[in-house]
Write an enzyme that holds these catalytic residues in place. Sequence first.
Site, PDB file in Angstrom:
ATOM      1  N   SER A   1     -35.245  -0.623 -22.517  1.00  0.00           N
ATOM      2  CA  SER A   1     -34.438  -1.144 -23.634  1.00  0.00           C
ATOM      3  C   SER A   1     -33.904  -0.056 -24.560  1.00  0.00           C
ATOM      4  O   SER A   1     -33.784  -0.281 -25.770  1.00  0.00           O
ATOM      5  CB  SER A   1     -35.230  -2.200 -24.410  1.00  0.00           C
ATOM      6  OG  SER A   1     -35.486  -3.322 -23.588  1.00  0.00           O
TER       7      SER A   1
ATOM      8  N   ASN B   1     -29.426   3.744 -14.669  1.00  0.00           N
ATOM      9  CA  ASN B   1     -29.875   3.004 -13.484  1.00  0.00           C
ATOM     10  C   ASN B   1     -29.069   1.708 -13.418  1.00  0.00           C
ATOM     11  O   ASN B   1     -29.315   0.777 -14.173  1.00  0.00           O
ATOM     12  CB  ASN B   1     -31.381   2.707 -13.615  1.00  0.00           C
ATOM     13  CG  ASN B   1     -31.888   1.815 -12.495  1.00  0.00           C
ATOM     14  OD1 ASN B   1     -31.199   1.618 -11.488  1.00  0.00           O
ATOM     15  ND2 ASN B   1     -33.090   1.275 -12.663  1.00  0.00           N
TER      16      ASN B   1
ATOM     17  N   HIS C   1     -39.872   2.791  -9.341  1.00  0.00           N
ATOM     18  CA  HIS C   1     -39.408   1.877 -10.406  1.00  0.00           C
ATOM     19  C   HIS C   1     -40.212   0.582 -10.340  1.00  0.00           C
ATOM     20  O   HIS C   1     -40.529   0.089  -9.254  1.00  0.00           O
ATOM     21  CB  HIS C   1     -37.914   1.597 -10.234  1.00  0.00           C
ATOM     22  CG  HIS C   1     -37.320   0.945 -11.444  1.00  0.00           C
ATOM     23  ND1 HIS C   1     -37.484  -0.388 -11.720  1.00  0.00           N
ATOM     24  CD2 HIS C   1     -36.602   1.462 -12.474  1.00  0.00           C
ATOM     25  CE1 HIS C   1     -36.878  -0.674 -12.864  1.00  0.00           C
ATOM     26  NE2 HIS C   1     -36.329   0.432 -13.341  1.00  0.00           N
TER      27      HIS C   1
ATOM     28  N   GLU D   1     -41.788   4.261 -18.226  1.00  0.00           N
ATOM     29  CA  GLU D   1     -41.124   2.993 -18.508  1.00  0.00           C
ATOM     30  C   GLU D   1     -42.157   1.873 -18.595  1.00  0.00           C
ATOM     31  O   GLU D   1     -42.575   1.334 -17.556  1.00  0.00           O
ATOM     32  CB  GLU D   1     -40.144   2.649 -17.377  1.00  0.00           C
ATOM     33  CG  GLU D   1     -39.068   3.669 -17.145  1.00  0.00           C
ATOM     34  CD  GLU D   1     -37.858   3.033 -16.469  1.00  0.00           C
ATOM     35  OE1 GLU D   1     -36.805   3.006 -17.076  1.00  0.00           O
ATOM     36  OE2 GLU D   1     -37.994   2.533 -15.334  1.00  0.00           O
TER      37      GLU D   1
ATOM     38  N   LYS E   1     -28.977  -0.469 -11.124  1.00  0.00           N
ATOM     39  CA  LYS E   1     -29.663  -1.543 -10.380  1.00  0.00           C
ATOM     40  C   LYS E   1     -28.671  -2.227  -9.415  1.00  0.00           C
ATOM     41  O   LYS E   1     -27.863  -1.541  -8.807  1.00  0.00           O
ATOM     42  CB  LYS E   1     -30.284  -2.539 -11.353  1.00  0.00           C
ATOM     43  CG  LYS E   1     -31.084  -1.855 -12.457  1.00  0.00           C
ATOM     44  CD  LYS E   1     -31.923  -2.801 -13.246  1.00  0.00           C
ATOM     45  CE  LYS E   1     -32.538  -2.072 -14.418  1.00  0.00           C
ATOM     46  NZ  LYS E   1     -33.609  -2.790 -15.041  1.00  0.00           N
TER      47      LYS E   1
ATOM     48  N   GLU F   1     -39.451  -2.407 -10.720  1.00  0.00           N
ATOM     49  CA  GLU F   1     -38.850  -3.523  -9.968  1.00  0.00           C
ATOM     50  C   GLU F   1     -39.083  -3.362  -8.468  1.00  0.00           C
ATOM     51  O   GLU F   1     -39.232  -4.348  -7.741  1.00  0.00           O
ATOM     52  CB  GLU F   1     -37.351  -3.625 -10.305  1.00  0.00           C
ATOM     53  CG  GLU F   1     -37.157  -4.179 -11.710  1.00  0.00           C
ATOM     54  CD  GLU F   1     -35.863  -3.763 -12.394  1.00  0.00           C
ATOM     55  OE1 GLU F   1     -34.956  -3.247 -11.720  1.00  0.00           O
ATOM     56  OE2 GLU F   1     -35.781  -3.967 -13.619  1.00  0.00           O
TER      57      GLU F   1
ATOM     58  N   GLY G   1     -35.555  -4.212 -19.936  1.00  0.00           N
ATOM     59  CA  GLY G   1     -34.633  -5.348 -20.010  1.00  0.00           C
ATOM     60  C   GLY G   1     -35.049  -6.446 -20.973  1.00  0.00           C
ATOM     61  O   GLY G   1     -34.512  -7.552 -20.916  1.00  0.00           O
TER      62      GLY G   1
HETATM   63  C1  PEP Z   1     -34.682   0.466 -16.164  1.00  0.00           C
HETATM   64  O1  PEP Z   1     -34.549  -0.468 -15.393  1.00  0.00           O
HETATM   65  O2  PEP Z   1     -35.018   1.572 -15.718  1.00  0.00           O
HETATM   66  C2  PEP Z   1     -34.451   0.242 -17.590  1.00  0.00           C
HETATM   67  C3  PEP Z   1     -34.914   1.114 -18.421  1.00  0.00           C
HETATM   68  O3  PEP Z   1     -33.763  -0.903 -17.942  1.00  0.00           O
HETATM   69  P1  PEP Z   1     -33.302  -1.332 -19.424  1.00  0.00           P
HETATM   70  O4  PEP Z   1     -32.712  -0.109 -20.094  1.00  0.00           O
HETATM   71  O5  PEP Z   1     -32.287  -2.395 -19.208  1.00  0.00           O
HETATM   72  O6  PEP Z   1     -34.510  -1.798 -20.148  1.00  0.00           O
END
Ligand code: PEP
Length: 264
Positions: free
Chosen positions: A222, A8, A100, A178, A10, A102, A184
């Site tokens: 992460s 992803n 997601h 998630e 973003k 976000e 992040g």
């Molecule tokens: C995400 O935004 O879907 C995600 C998993 O980000 P990160 O791997 O940076 O934690």
Amino acid sequence: MQTWVIGNWKQNPATSHEAGALVQGLLAAIDAKSAPIACQLMVAPSSIHLAAVSTQIKGTLLLAAAQDISAHSDSIGAYTGDCSAQQVADAGATWILLGHSERRQYHQESHEALIQKLSCALKQNLGVIFCIGETQAQYDDDQTLDVIDEQLSLIKDLLEQQLEIGNPLSERLLIAYEPVWAIGTGKVPTVAEVSATHQHIKQTLAGFSAELANISVLYGGSVNADNAQDFATDSMIDGALVGGASLKVESFLAIADAFGQNSE
Ligand code: PEP
């Protein structure tokens, strides 16, 4: 089971030149491997880079996903700023990220809006990576499974609407668990916690419909080159949705290698 590793991107990278270089680097590194990558790889560029990235990866093992679609129409209409499911499919996306955290947080995406987006995606034959997960406060309050049940109820609602959605949902749905607090942040739940949550998700989906008994459930939050192997070896974890580490060829492919070793 087939495993999946999905990047992803973003709102990254800053320029189309950098997006092109990232794809080129990925394809070159995949080509240079002595053995093929055994998991399904996918990238989700921003809308502005989607068509160019899709053209670059045409005929390769990489798939492209969009990061968002309009809730208002699956095709065309007076919806300034939106891109429809038909438009992202025309640009080369075969999958879409929905739900997601976000988007839930910064765009107040509601249950109703997500149902509309989900049905628009399915009408245009896109596969859906549906993201779910609890916040830190909900995790601390031991509410993870309640939150997940609430978020997953959208799939049940969709099934109850009995929409004309073409190909079976089982072939076009992935769940990405998630935890919001892991995205992040460098913080991750234990593999045992993720495994138990994935088991719950799989049982819940199977309870909605026998057709959904074998839906793949990915972990996101992460994931990096150092911890991917731990997640990949658990039989309940069918892949990873990767943010930050998907922007570097080496880390993304290290994660792909870890999950590829556990793909059947
Ligand atoms: C995400 O935004 O879907 C995600 C998993 O980000 P990160 O791997 O940076 O934690």
